[in-house]
Write an enzyme that holds these catalytic residues in place. Structure first.
Site, PDB file in Angstrom:
ATOM      1  N   GLY A   1      85.436  56.646  59.353  1.00  0.00           N
ATOM      2  CA  GLY A   1      83.989  56.518  59.508  1.00  0.00           C
ATOM      3  C   GLY A   1      83.251  57.150  58.342  1.00  0.00           C
ATOM      4  O   GLY A   1      83.782  57.252  57.231  1.00  0.00           O
ATOM      5  N   SER A   2      82.047  57.605  58.614  1.00  0.00           N
ATOM      6  CA  SER A   2      81.179  58.118  57.557  1.00  0.00           C
ATOM      7  C   SER A   2      81.463  59.588  57.263  1.00  0.00           C
ATOM      8  O   SER A   2      81.966  60.318  58.120  1.00  0.00           O
ATOM      9  CB  SER A   2      79.716  57.967  57.984  1.00  0.00           C
ATOM     10  OG  SER A   2      79.420  58.862  59.053  1.00  0.00           O
ATOM     11  N   PRO A   3      81.118  60.056  56.059  1.00  0.00           N
ATOM     12  CA  PRO A   3      81.270  61.477  55.741  1.00  0.00           C
ATOM     13  C   PRO A   3      80.452  62.379  56.661  1.00  0.00           C
ATOM     14  O   PRO A   3      80.878  63.501  56.967  1.00  0.00           O
ATOM     15  CB  PRO A   3      80.768  61.566  54.291  1.00  0.00           C
ATOM     16  CG  PRO A   3      80.976  60.203  53.723  1.00  0.00           C
ATOM     17  CD  PRO A   3      80.725  59.268  54.873  1.00  0.00           C
TER      18      PRO A   3
ATOM     19  N   GLY B   1      82.396  62.667  59.716  1.00  0.00           N
ATOM     20  CA  GLY B   1      83.636  63.349  59.331  1.00  0.00           C
ATOM     21  C   GLY B   1      83.476  64.855  59.336  1.00  0.00           C
ATOM     22  O   GLY B   1      84.389  65.595  59.730  1.00  0.00           O
TER      23      GLY B   1
ATOM     24  N   GLU C   1      89.396  59.357  56.980  1.00  0.00           N
ATOM     25  CA  GLU C   1      89.255  58.183  56.112  1.00  0.00           C
ATOM     26  C   GLU C   1      87.766  57.865  56.046  1.00  0.00           C
ATOM     27  O   GLU C   1      87.208  57.282  56.973  1.00  0.00           O
ATOM     28  CB  GLU C   1      90.059  57.004  56.667  1.00  0.00           C
ATOM     29  CG  GLU C   1      91.559  57.234  56.700  1.00  0.00           C
ATOM     30  CD  GLU C   1      92.154  57.382  55.307  1.00  0.00           C
ATOM     31  OE1 GLU C   1      91.522  56.922  54.330  1.00  0.00           O
ATOM     32  OE2 GLU C   1      93.250  57.951  55.192  1.00  0.00           O
TER      33      GLU C   1
ATOM     34  N   CYS D   1      84.351  50.374  53.541  1.00  0.00           N
ATOM     35  CA  CYS D   1      84.390  51.615  52.761  1.00  0.00           C
ATOM     36  C   CYS D   1      85.020  51.412  51.392  1.00  0.00           C
ATOM     37  O   CYS D   1      84.714  52.144  50.446  1.00  0.00           O
ATOM     38  CB  CYS D   1      85.141  52.697  53.533  1.00  0.00           C
ATOM     39  SG  CYS D   1      86.833  52.246  53.982  1.00  0.00           S
TER      40      CYS D   1
END
Length: 489
Positions: free
Chosen positions: A189-191, A194, A211, A249
């Site tokens: 997913g997104s930072p 994350g 990831e 991504c």
């Protein structure tokens, strides 16, 4: 509600502790069952993907079903070899001894899947976890509800429901799951999310694989050969819009090109975009739609900035009712606008011009480390500079996105683009603990009976640590002489 999840985790953990998931037979049966699921339910998967993100069946097979089938087939063929103890070379100082590295499952792992590839990014890490002998709890993305429901209803019919669970739900369910203690968390997913995952995992010292993403650049060098030029531009078009319409991504986020070559690149991009995806908004085909209203508005707002809108050289039309945005090319949007500071995750492609293509290295290094860098060039010197002077999760020359399906290479990010890696054997390793095993013997226990012993012991250790085998032989011969001398006395 968290009590329900706690009970579920307890049941799955009991199954793991029984040893069932460690056996070769169980791992093989689950992988075979998953392959059967993918074959028998292929049409249902295609329909779910069409309803959630509008994927064409060809794209759905290539990026979803085919990816999962390929991974499961490889794991089924190789996991017994992967799980076999690896003989370790033991230094002479330990003689007599033997050593090995034994891969053991981590335990019960939690996998968060993403919405843009809701089937493959759920099943691919799960395949690695199963092949390594773990029990699994899978949390599909609520933003792809049809695929989430399919996984929740279908997986228990084919696979071991006591060791492999699917938990549906949104943010609240995810937060409840994160409060529990897992043996591994795998997140795609997104930072931003994350960071939340990593923070929650830290409370239990749970290892994580993240990831994430980032702004993946493509460096487009001058290509004198017309055929090479057209192939490169086709691959850029496919790498941008062919994977979930830019919602990937690893998709190309922007292109760096020398100023005098920009017009050639743009005209060819227009040509192949029309050929691949249609002339205008009403005739678009082979493109996924934006996943929901929130993401549609987010991408649309990037275009609404007057400075960004002024840089559009192709496309830009939107269909709000059907959540479709036309493939859009922009030339030199301001670098301080959101489109150049945030991950686009949509069908907008900025083209940034440079005086010299080697300036691309400094441009990339001034930003967060990307998940991937793509460089289209035949210049070996430029290739080496990019390789040595940039940092990214992966680096691909003369193609885009294709590295994702290469199981013999690790897939993962670095820095803000991710933590950890998977695919093929790397997936098995991600969900395994490599345990060091050393076997010693009770033989050859020398005791310090003679005065020179301490000096000998120090010299022996020094030579052994430095792998000086000739020195060791000479030292032992010298010790033999000492023994003989003491016997005569």
């Amino acid at each position: 509600m968290n009590g329900v999840h706690e009970d579920m985790l307890g049941e799955v953990r009991t199954t793991f502790r029984s040893g069932r998931t460690r056996g070769v037979a169980w791992r093989k049966a689950q992988l075979q069952a998953l392959l059967k699921l993918l074959t028998e339910k292929e049409d249902e998967i295609f329909e779910a993907l069409k309803q959630d993100v509008g994927k064409h069946p060809v794209e759905a097979y290539r990026d979803e079903v085919g990816v999962a089938r390929k991974s499961a087939t490889l794991a089924l063929r190789c996991f017994e070899k992967w799980m076999a103890p690896q003989k370790g070379r033991i230094p002479l100082v330990f003689f007599p001894a033997r050593g090995a590295v034994v891969s053991e499952p981590l335990g019960v792992v939690l996998i968060f899947a993403s919405w843009n590839f809701p089937i493959s990014l759920a099943l691919d890490p799960m395949i690695g976890a199963i092949s390594a002998g773990n029990a699994v709890v899978l949390k599909p993305s609520e933003l792809a509800p049809k695929c989430s429901s399919f996984l929740a209803n279908t997986i228990p019919l084919y696979m071991d429901p006591e060791a492999i669970r699917v938990v549906e739900g949104g943010k609240v369910v995810a937060e409840q799951l994160l409060q529990l203690k897992w043996d591994k968390i795998f997140f795609t997913g997104s930072p931003q999310v994350g960071r939340i995952i990593m923070s929650a995992a830290a409370k239990h010292l749970t290892p994580v694989t993240l990831e994430l993403g980032g702004k993946c650049p493509a460096i487009f060098d001058t290509l004198s050969n017309s055929s090479d030029l057209q192939v490169a531009v086709k691959r850029i078009a496919g790498g941008k819009w062919g994977t979930c319409n830019g919602q990937a991504c690893i998709g190309i986020d922007y292109v760096l090109v020398e100023r005098q070559f920009a017009s050639v690149l743009i005209e060819l991009l227009k040509k192949f975009t029309k050929k691949f995806y249609g002339e205008n908004l009403k005739t678009l085909e082979n493109l996924s739609r934006i996943v929901n209203k929130h993401h549609f508005d987010r991408v649309h707002n990037l275009l609404k900035d007057p400075k960004v809108a002024a840089s559009v050289v192709y496309g830009g039309s939107v269909d709000e009712e059907n959540m479709v945005i036309e493939p859009t090319i922009l030339l030199n949007p301001p670098l301080d606008t959101d489109i150049m500071t945030e991950e686009i995750f949509g069908p907008l492609l900025p083209i940034i011009t440079l005086n010299n293509i080697e300036e691309s290295i400094q441009f990339i290094n001034s930003r967060e480390k990307p998940l991937a860098i793509y460089a289209f060039t035949k210049n070996d010197s430029l290739k080496e500079k990019i390789l040595q002077e940039t940092s990214s999760g992966s680096l691909t020359f003369n193609d885009a996105v294709i590295q994702f399906i290469c199981d013999t290479l690790p897939f993962g990010g670095v820095g803000q683009s991710g933590l950890g890696r998977y695919h093929g054997k790397f997936s098995f390793d991600t969900f395994s603990h490599e345990k060091a095993v050393l076997h010693r013997s009770f033989l050859i226990e020398l005791e310090p009976r003679y005065p020179p012993w301490n000096n000998f012991k120090m010299e022996f250790v020094r030579l052994a640590y430095n792998y000086d085998y000739i020195g060791l032989v000479l030292l032992l011969l010298g010790l033999r002489g000492i023994f003989r001398t003491n016997r005569r006395q």
